[in-house]
Design a protein around this motif. Sequence first.
Motif, PDB file in Angstrom:
ATOM      1  N   UNK A 121       0.841  -1.185   0.000  1.00 24.08           N
ATOM      2  CA  UNK A 121       0.000   0.000   0.000  1.00 24.08           C
ATOM      3  C   UNK A 121       0.884   1.245   0.000  1.00 24.08           C
ATOM      4  N   UNK A 122       1.194   1.762  -1.192  1.00 20.13           N
ATOM      5  CA  UNK A 122       1.923   3.027  -1.286  1.00 20.13           C
ATOM      6  C   UNK A 122       0.950   4.188  -1.123  1.00 20.13           C
ATOM      7  N   UNK A 123       1.448   5.398  -1.152  1.00 18.45           N
ATOM      8  CA  UNK A 123       0.554   6.556  -1.168  1.00 18.45           C
ATOM      9  C   UNK A 123       0.973   7.511  -2.276  1.00 18.45           C
ATOM     10  N   UNK A 124       0.143   8.508  -2.537  1.00 17.36           N
ATOM     11  CA  UNK A 124       0.341   9.329  -3.737  1.00 17.36           C
ATOM     12  C   UNK A 124       1.652  10.117  -3.771  1.00 17.36           C
ATOM     13  N   UNK A 125       2.271  10.496  -2.640  1.00 11.17           N
ATOM     14  CA  UNK A 125       3.584  11.140  -2.762  1.00 11.17           C
ATOM     15  C   UNK A 125       4.646  10.259  -3.437  1.00 11.17           C
ATOM     16  N   UNK A 126       4.320   8.984  -3.642  1.00 10.16           N
ATOM     17  CA  UNK A 126       5.221   8.117  -4.414  1.00 10.16           C
ATOM     18  C   UNK A 126       5.472   8.701  -5.795  1.00 10.16           C
ATOM     19  N   UNK A 127       4.517   9.482  -6.296  1.00  7.78           N
ATOM     20  CA  UNK A 127       4.651  10.050  -7.639  1.00  7.78           C
ATOM     21  C   UNK A 127       5.750  11.100  -7.719  1.00  7.78           C
ATOM     22  N   UNK A 128       6.198  11.585  -6.543  1.00  7.85           N
ATOM     23  CA  UNK A 128       7.327  12.527  -6.529  1.00  7.85           C
ATOM     24  C   UNK A 128       8.494  11.959  -5.728  1.00  7.85           C
ATOM     25  N   UNK A 129       8.497  10.635  -5.567  1.00  7.05           N
ATOM     26  CA  UNK A 129       9.596   9.974  -4.875  1.00  7.05           C
ATOM     27  C   UNK A 129       9.615  10.184  -3.381  1.00  7.05           C
ATOM     28  N   UNK A 130       8.472  10.607  -2.790  1.00  4.55           N
ATOM     29  CA  UNK A 130       8.429  10.893  -1.355  1.00  4.55           C
ATOM     30  C   UNK A 130       7.283  10.134  -0.676  1.00  4.55           C
ATOM     31  N   UNK A 131       6.972   8.962  -1.195  1.00  2.00           N
ATOM     32  CA  UNK A 131       5.912   8.173  -0.603  1.00  2.00           C
ATOM     33  C   UNK A 131       6.419   7.305   0.537  1.00  2.00           C
ATOM     34  N   UNK A 132       5.502   6.562   1.121  1.00  2.00           N
ATOM     35  CA  UNK A 132       5.839   5.507   2.078  1.00  2.00           C
ATOM     36  C   UNK A 132       4.915   4.349   1.767  1.00  2.00           C
ATOM     37  N   UNK A 133       5.437   3.130   1.864  1.00  2.00           N
ATOM     38  CA  UNK A 133       4.684   1.942   1.483  1.00  2.00           C
ATOM     39  C   UNK A 133       4.653   0.948   2.627  1.00  2.00           C
ATOM     40  N   UNK A 134       3.462   0.460   2.940  1.00  3.05           N
ATOM     41  CA  UNK A 134       3.324  -0.671   3.849  1.00  3.05           C
ATOM     42  C   UNK A 134       3.174  -1.935   3.018  1.00  3.05           C
ATOM     43  N   UNK A 135       3.770  -3.047   3.462  1.00  3.27           N
ATOM     44  CA  UNK A 135       3.732  -4.266   2.650  1.00  3.27           C
ATOM     45  C   UNK A 135       3.590  -5.502   3.537  1.00  3.27           C
ATOM     46  N   UNK A 136       2.922  -6.508   2.988  1.00  2.32           N
ATOM     47  CA  UNK A 136       2.783  -7.812   3.639  1.00  2.32           C
ATOM     48  C   UNK A 136       3.095  -8.903   2.632  1.00  2.32           C
ATOM     49  N   UNK A 137       3.893  -9.882   3.040  1.00  2.00           N
ATOM     50  CA  UNK A 137       4.250 -11.004   2.176  1.00  2.00           C
ATOM     51  C   UNK A 137       3.639 -12.285   2.725  1.00  2.00           C
ATOM     52  N   UNK A 138       3.071 -13.103   1.841  1.00  2.00           N
ATOM     53  CA  UNK A 138       2.542 -14.377   2.326  1.00  2.00           C
ATOM     54  C   UNK A 138       3.682 -15.374   2.555  1.00  2.00           C
ATOM     55  N   UNK A 139       3.346 -16.522   3.088  1.00  2.00           N
ATOM     56  CA  UNK A 139       4.365 -17.489   3.505  1.00  2.00           C
ATOM     57  C   UNK A 139       5.156 -18.057   2.332  1.00  2.00           C
ATOM     58  N   UNK A 140       4.617 -17.942   1.123  1.00  2.00           N
ATOM     59  CA  UNK A 140       5.309 -18.484  -0.049  1.00  2.00           C
ATOM     60  C   UNK A 140       6.439 -17.584  -0.533  1.00  2.00           C
ATOM     61  N   UNK A 141       6.523 -16.353  -0.029  1.00  2.00           N
ATOM     62  CA  UNK A 141       7.563 -15.414  -0.461  1.00  2.00           C
ATOM     63  C   UNK A 141       8.862 -15.717   0.281  1.00  2.00           C
ATOM     64  N   UNK A 142       9.907 -16.009  -0.467  1.00  2.00           N
ATOM     65  CA  UNK A 142      11.209 -16.305   0.137  1.00  2.00           C
ATOM     66  C   UNK A 142      11.898 -15.012   0.567  1.00  2.00           C
ATOM     67  N   UNK A 143      12.953 -15.165   1.347  1.00  2.00           N
ATOM     68  CA  UNK A 143      13.721 -13.994   1.769  1.00  2.00           C
ATOM     69  C   UNK A 143      14.256 -13.241   0.556  1.00  2.00           C
ATOM     70  N   UNK A 144      14.759 -13.991  -0.424  1.00  2.00           N
ATOM     71  CA  UNK A 144      15.324 -13.359  -1.624  1.00  2.00           C
ATOM     72  C   UNK A 144      14.244 -12.615  -2.403  1.00  2.00           C
TER      73      UNK A 144
END
Length: 272
Positions: A121-144
């Motif tokens: 979940x990014x936010x609109x300031x991402x459009x000027x390189x100043x956003x912040x993003x929250x993220x969740x990975x399921x169990x199938x996502x490896x560290x890499x």
Amino acid sequence: MTDAAFGQIVLVGAGNMGGAMLAGWLKSGVPGSSVTVLDPGPSDKMMAMITEAGARHSVSAPDGLAADILFLAVKPQVMDAVLPGLKSLVGAQTTVVSVAAGKTIASMESHLGKAAMVRAMPNTPAMVGRGVTGAFANAAVSYAQRDIVHRLLKVSGPVEWVGSEADINAVTALSGSGPAYVFYLVECMAEAGRKAGLPADLAMRLARETVAGAGELLHQSPDPASTLRKNVTSPGGTTAAALSVLMADDGMQPLFDAAIEAARKRAEELAQ
């Protein structure tokens, strides 16, 4: 960032958010040759970026293409219509990344099958390189895989990982919708300035620059927000008088509590 590090990136949706992500990737060194953009009608500006970078554009999923990263940047309302046409892109090596609000991993799996999936979940300031993003990975996502997704997301600002998918609803309420709260704060400050006797256009300019400048100070300073607030507040002064209203028991905090909870509940409803 190198071609080998990311493999084939398929970006679905070249609107404001997708375009901002693509611009950030290219600026960070992701080769255009490793990116395929799927969009039925990109803008002239976006098409020029795709062409200049040497990326590939297609209206639908090309035959024989296997995505290492399938980045979904389409609006939530059209996600269910778009996903079935993307199933051929998803293989054992694919990490699916969605930035669509309210679309759960389960709903994506119903169209694409089981896979390594990240909800972001990014936010609109991402459009000027100043956003912040929250993220969740399921169990199938490896560290890499998580590391690669983190590097792709951070081109638009910091990335914060949460421990449960349900937390994405709170992230949506706080930072995803948060820019609108700040913009409304500017509107309220400007209107209050107008009522205090300033010309409306001057009040708006002062409010805009005050909020923008305070945000930049917050960005650059290592001090917590509470310390920066106290630095501005002289005992018995004008700021203290204003804060006595804003920080009262019926002031800003209960309003924000109610607002964020309303947004969180709505995000929860949209995810069902």
